[in-house]
Design an enzyme around this catalytic site. Sequence first.
Site, PDB file in Angstrom:
ATOM      1  CE  LYS A 285       1.608 -10.344 -10.014  1.00 22.76           C
ATOM      2  NZ  LYS A 285       2.057  -9.191 -10.837  1.00 22.76           N
ATOM      3  CG  ASP A 301      12.535  -5.310   4.028  1.00 20.79           C
ATOM      4  OD1 ASP A 301      12.493  -5.654   2.544  1.00 20.79           O
ATOM      5  OD2 ASP A 301      13.317  -6.143   4.763  1.00 20.79           O
ATOM      6  CG  HIS A 402      -3.467  -5.857 -17.900  1.00 18.79           C
ATOM      7  ND1 HIS A 402      -2.395  -7.340 -17.679  1.00 18.79           N
ATOM      8  CD2 HIS A 402      -4.270  -5.472 -16.459  1.00 18.79           C
ATOM      9  CE1 HIS A 402      -2.153  -6.485 -16.354  1.00 18.79           C
ATOM     10  NE2 HIS A 402      -3.684  -6.238 -15.559  1.00 18.79           N
TER      11      HIS A 402
HETATM   12  C1  MEV Z   1      -1.690  -9.139 -12.262  1.00 19.53           C
HETATM   13  O1  MEV Z   1      -0.961  -8.720 -11.726  1.00 19.53           O
HETATM   14  C2  MEV Z   1      -3.024  -9.824 -11.360  1.00 19.53           C
HETATM   15  C3  MEV Z   1      -3.569 -10.729 -11.784  1.00 19.53           C
HETATM   16  O2  MEV Z   1      -3.101 -11.707 -12.269  1.00 19.53           O
HETATM   17  C4  MEV Z   1      -4.242 -11.395 -10.322  1.00 19.53           C
HETATM   18  C5  MEV Z   1      -5.568 -12.412 -10.363  1.00 19.53           C
HETATM   19  O3  MEV Z   1      -5.111 -12.670 -11.259  1.00 19.53           O
HETATM   20  O4  MEV Z   1      -5.956 -12.027  -9.504  1.00 19.53           O
HETATM   21  C6  MEV Z   1      -5.077 -10.265 -11.999  1.00 19.53           C
END
Ligand code: MEV
Length: 454
Positions: A285, A301, A402
């Site tokens: 992700k 897409d 973050h």
């Molecule tokens: C957050 O959008 C993405 C992370 O969770 C990726 C990861 O844990 O490797 C920080």
Amino acid sequence: MTAFRETAFRETAFRELSVENRIKTLQNEGAIDESDATFLLKQLAESSDATIPADVANCMIEHQIGKYTLPVGVVRGLIINGETRNVLVATEEPSVIAAACNGARIAAMSIEGCIVANSPQYVTTAQIAFENTDGNVAAQLREIVEDSGKVEELLHVANESHPSMMKRGGGARKCRAVALNGFAKLEIDVDTCDAMGANTVNTMGEAVKAQLESWLGVEALAAILTNTSRVATTAEVHIPAAALASTRLENLDEREIEGKRLASRIAALSALAASDTARAATHNKGILNGIAGAALASGNDTRALEAAAHAWAARSGRYLPLSTWKTEVLNEQTILHGRIEIPLQIGIVGGSISSLPMAQLAIKIGKYKNANDFRNTLAALGLVQNLAALRALASSGIQAGHMKLHASNLAIAAGAKGDEIAKIAHNLLQLTTAERTTEKVAQLLKQLRESDKN
Ligand code: MEV
């Protein structure tokens, strides 16, 4: 039965309404209130060439009532195969671009001085699937692909259904018969040049389906492209461990020690992702954070791209990370070696790209010479995004970074405007995470406004 017919009738009517009347209909039905309608109508009135022109938006999708906007930022300093790129990324997640820039900064200190990326020749594949309970269809499809005259004819049928692809130097190239449990399919690979080619390939697939049905005398189940790819783009980088250390450490020995510690923990996180699906999904992700944002900004897409990436990750039968990080010792120096392998079904022409002004800008600013040039950039972006995430996880965790950006979002959500956003965000960061409640943000904003009045 009656109720079904009534619903169908109403939906047809809704499609035929003007955008304004669709909004009014939703308001009359009580689905939206007056302020929602005012917001949508205001957006409609503010039609400008800087977004999607109103007539284009209305024709792009069914039942259009508005436009969805996201911030678009630029990832800077990403050096791929010796060339520095500006990559446009559309995202709702505050830290994505900051993390990518940070990863790009570290990758620029690599032994290669850049990320080395490579894309093979891609094709987009149509699948014409049949039910095959007695094995007959599979045998017939096999006979077809073994008969060069028939293959020639199928490729001709495909190319005739979309002749412009041949004119651009692409076209249907190859057929395969595949027997599955209870099913059989014919796959046809199409070189779609610099386009992703979903529409082209689906048109070709349907033309070939009709031809196969007439030869076999059997109705096919479906003709549709597969979003998987048989090839992938690779990108890699060799980073001296010291480059991973915080720039706040001025002493070189301290940097070396801290860098080695981080390199070893990043490699351990990579190994963890390889042994745990739950971690691999989040690892991937993170890789897709920037890639999907760049795909979105460029009018591609994103669902197709993500489906292909996950299918690739699971191709061994187990879901694995798309990248690996290992430490190596080279000339007595500890090096962190990162490598990503990811299929990227994207285009730099075709699809929605020509209708979306921002997508055209994304392609222009990236200076992508062809689809593979864009693929190399995306794979490199995924690799540095992943590096930044793992480095943060291996050190102080991701929340510190973050939270700085998230604090601004909390302020905006509470109604802060202009300078207020930075002031409230700053005040929020003085508090513990637990203290940053919605009530607290509202209270801070109220206090700020009162003190500004005095
Ligand atoms: C957050 O959008 C993405 C992370 O969770 C990726 C990861 O844990 O490797 C920080």
